[in-house]
Design a protein around this motif. Sequence first.
Motif, mmCIF file in Angstrom:
data_model
loop_
_atom_site.group_PDB
_atom_site.id
_atom_site.type_symbol
_atom_site.label_atom_id
_atom_site.label_comp_id
_atom_site.label_asym_id
_atom_site.label_seq_id
_atom_site.Cartn_x
_atom_site.Cartn_y
_atom_site.Cartn_z
ATOM 1 N N THR A 24 21.830 -27.397 -55.075
ATOM 2 C CA THR A 24 22.939 -27.212 -54.137
ATOM 3 C C THR A 24 22.421 -26.674 -52.805
ATOM 4 O O THR A 24 21.549 -25.802 -52.767
ATOM 5 C CB THR A 24 23.965 -26.230 -54.726
ATOM 6 O OG1 THR A 24 24.559 -26.828 -55.878
ATOM 7 C CG2 THR A 24 25.048 -25.885 -53.716
ATOM 8 N N THR B 286 27.874 -20.312 -48.449
ATOM 9 C CA THR B 286 28.899 -21.162 -49.065
ATOM 10 C C THR B 286 28.311 -22.515 -49.409
ATOM 11 O O THR B 286 27.559 -23.095 -48.612
ATOM 12 C CB THR B 286 30.089 -21.361 -48.099
ATOM 13 O OG1 THR B 286 30.636 -20.081 -47.765
ATOM 14 C CG2 THR B 286 31.166 -22.215 -48.739
ATOM 15 N N ARG B 287 28.653 -23.008 -50.591
ATOM 16 C CA ARG B 287 28.148 -24.312 -51.030
ATOM 17 C C ARG B 287 28.660 -25.415 -50.114
ATOM 18 O O ARG B 287 29.855 -25.488 -49.810
ATOM 19 C CB ARG B 287 28.598 -24.574 -52.463
ATOM 20 C CG ARG B 287 28.187 -25.904 -53.035
ATOM 21 C CD ARG B 287 28.614 -26.011 -54.487
ATOM 22 N NE ARG B 287 28.369 -27.338 -55.015
ATOM 23 C CZ ARG B 287 29.224 -28.352 -54.908
ATOM 24 N NH1 ARG B 287 30.384 -28.162 -54.310
ATOM 25 N NH2 ARG B 287 28.924 -29.531 -55.416
ATOM 26 N N ASP C 234 23.021 -31.487 -58.469
ATOM 27 C CA ASP C 234 23.061 -30.665 -59.690
ATOM 28 C C ASP C 234 24.467 -30.506 -60.258
ATOM 29 O O ASP C 234 24.636 -29.993 -61.366
ATOM 30 C CB ASP C 234 22.414 -29.299 -59.450
ATOM 31 C CG ASP C 234 23.105 -28.494 -58.364
ATOM 32 O OD1 ASP C 234 24.135 -28.955 -57.842
ATOM 33 O OD2 ASP C 234 22.605 -27.405 -58.035
ATOM 34 N N ASP C 235 25.495 -30.974 -59.519
ATOM 35 C CA ASP C 235 26.866 -30.884 -60.030
ATOM 36 C C ASP C 235 27.415 -32.246 -60.435
ATOM 37 O O ASP C 235 28.604 -32.373 -60.725
ATOM 38 C CB ASP C 235 27.780 -30.254 -58.978
ATOM 39 C CG ASP C 235 27.869 -31.090 -57.710
ATOM 40 O OD1 ASP C 235 26.950 -31.909 -57.464
ATOM 41 O OD2 ASP C 235 28.844 -30.928 -56.941
ATOM 42 N N SER D 144 30.013 -28.881 -49.399
ATOM 43 C CA SER D 144 30.749 -29.846 -50.207
ATOM 44 C C SER D 144 31.762 -30.562 -49.332
ATOM 45 O O SER D 144 32.086 -30.118 -48.221
ATOM 46 C CB SER D 144 31.485 -29.141 -51.354
ATOM 47 O OG SER D 144 32.501 -28.304 -50.831
ATOM 48 N N GLU E 194 23.390 -24.578 -49.451
ATOM 49 C CA GLU E 194 24.375 -23.600 -48.984
ATOM 50 C C GLU E 194 24.280 -23.422 -47.487
ATOM 51 O O GLU E 194 23.210 -23.576 -46.882
ATOM 52 C CB GLU E 194 24.168 -22.255 -49.686
ATOM 53 C CG GLU E 194 24.494 -22.297 -51.174
ATOM 54 C CD GLU E 194 24.531 -20.909 -51.798
ATOM 55 O OE1 GLU E 194 24.152 -19.938 -51.094
ATOM 56 O OE2 GLU E 194 24.931 -20.797 -52.968
ATOM 57 N N GLY F 243 24.511 -32.045 -47.543
ATOM 58 C CA GLY F 243 24.067 -32.051 -48.929
ATOM 59 C C GLY F 243 23.814 -33.473 -49.410
ATOM 60 O O GLY F 243 22.794 -33.758 -50.044
#
Length: 309
Positions: free
Chosen positions: A152, A158-159, A125-126, A161, A154, A31
């Motif tokens: 995000t 699942t994201r 975006d977070d 991270s 995936e 990401g």
Amino acid sequence: MVSVIRGLVNRGRVPKGSVVTMGNFDGVHIGHQALLKKTVEKAEAYNTTSLAILFEPQPFEFFARETPAPRLTRFREKCYWLAKQGIDAIWVIRFNQAFSNLTAEQFVEFILKESVEARQVIIGDDFHFGRGRQGDFAFLKQHNIAVERMPTIELNGTRVSSTAVREALAASEHERVNALLGRPYTLQGRVVYGDQRGRQMGFPTANIYLHRARTPVTGVYSVRLQGISEKGLPGVANVGIRPTIGGTRSLLEVHLFDFAKDIYGRKVCVEFCEKIRDEKRFPDLDSLIEQIGKDAIVARRYFEERGEL
């Protein structure tokens, strides 16, 4: 070679008109890599510098001082992986009480406008910033910052991270770790002189101090050691405090198979391939030596099956 600017006191060295991205970038997972790729591409299109703004300590470490989540990457490792993604410059800002009290508006005016004169900002975006996490993509738009938001990413629903990477490492799901990072998980450091206990027990080791309170990996692993030869050198490693001999400091010890060269002082990168077992306290040294022999057999088999031994 990536340029590293340290602290607000050196903000005059920050390249003006850069395309900027900001965040913790712990682990520099896929990401982060997408975000960095976009930043580098935009900077190249504008014929300007790509700049990553980092914070030390990471905000979650500052606010959870007693029990912060273990870091995936130390600052030096993070800079290494950011440079690998093509980032031109890194500005690391000390995250302390005064900086944490900056409002989102003060952050925009002082950091992005006055110090950087940012040509464009690329964020996930977070991403939030400023006291009380007031600042976000919409806030930047409202304050006339040219900003682009990356969606995000995936993986299997699942994201992606840093937390997901830590969870996969804790569960020894190495294939998932590799997918989240786009590479195997590694720890970097310099080989230092140890107490020679491994050599006395028949398993000489390359010792690497980890310089961190907690690590996201602990126990015994099949590993490859990179940085000594063109190909990674296979071996078996222990990450932990060595409770059987009364250790208290976290250490990475790597026993390399069929290798006897002097590599003290060399900077190396240890790639974690497969977990063998958790670290444990043994009743005596003989029991520990017996278990190390069994661990070495398991690790050898791992590499033999892959044609590396």
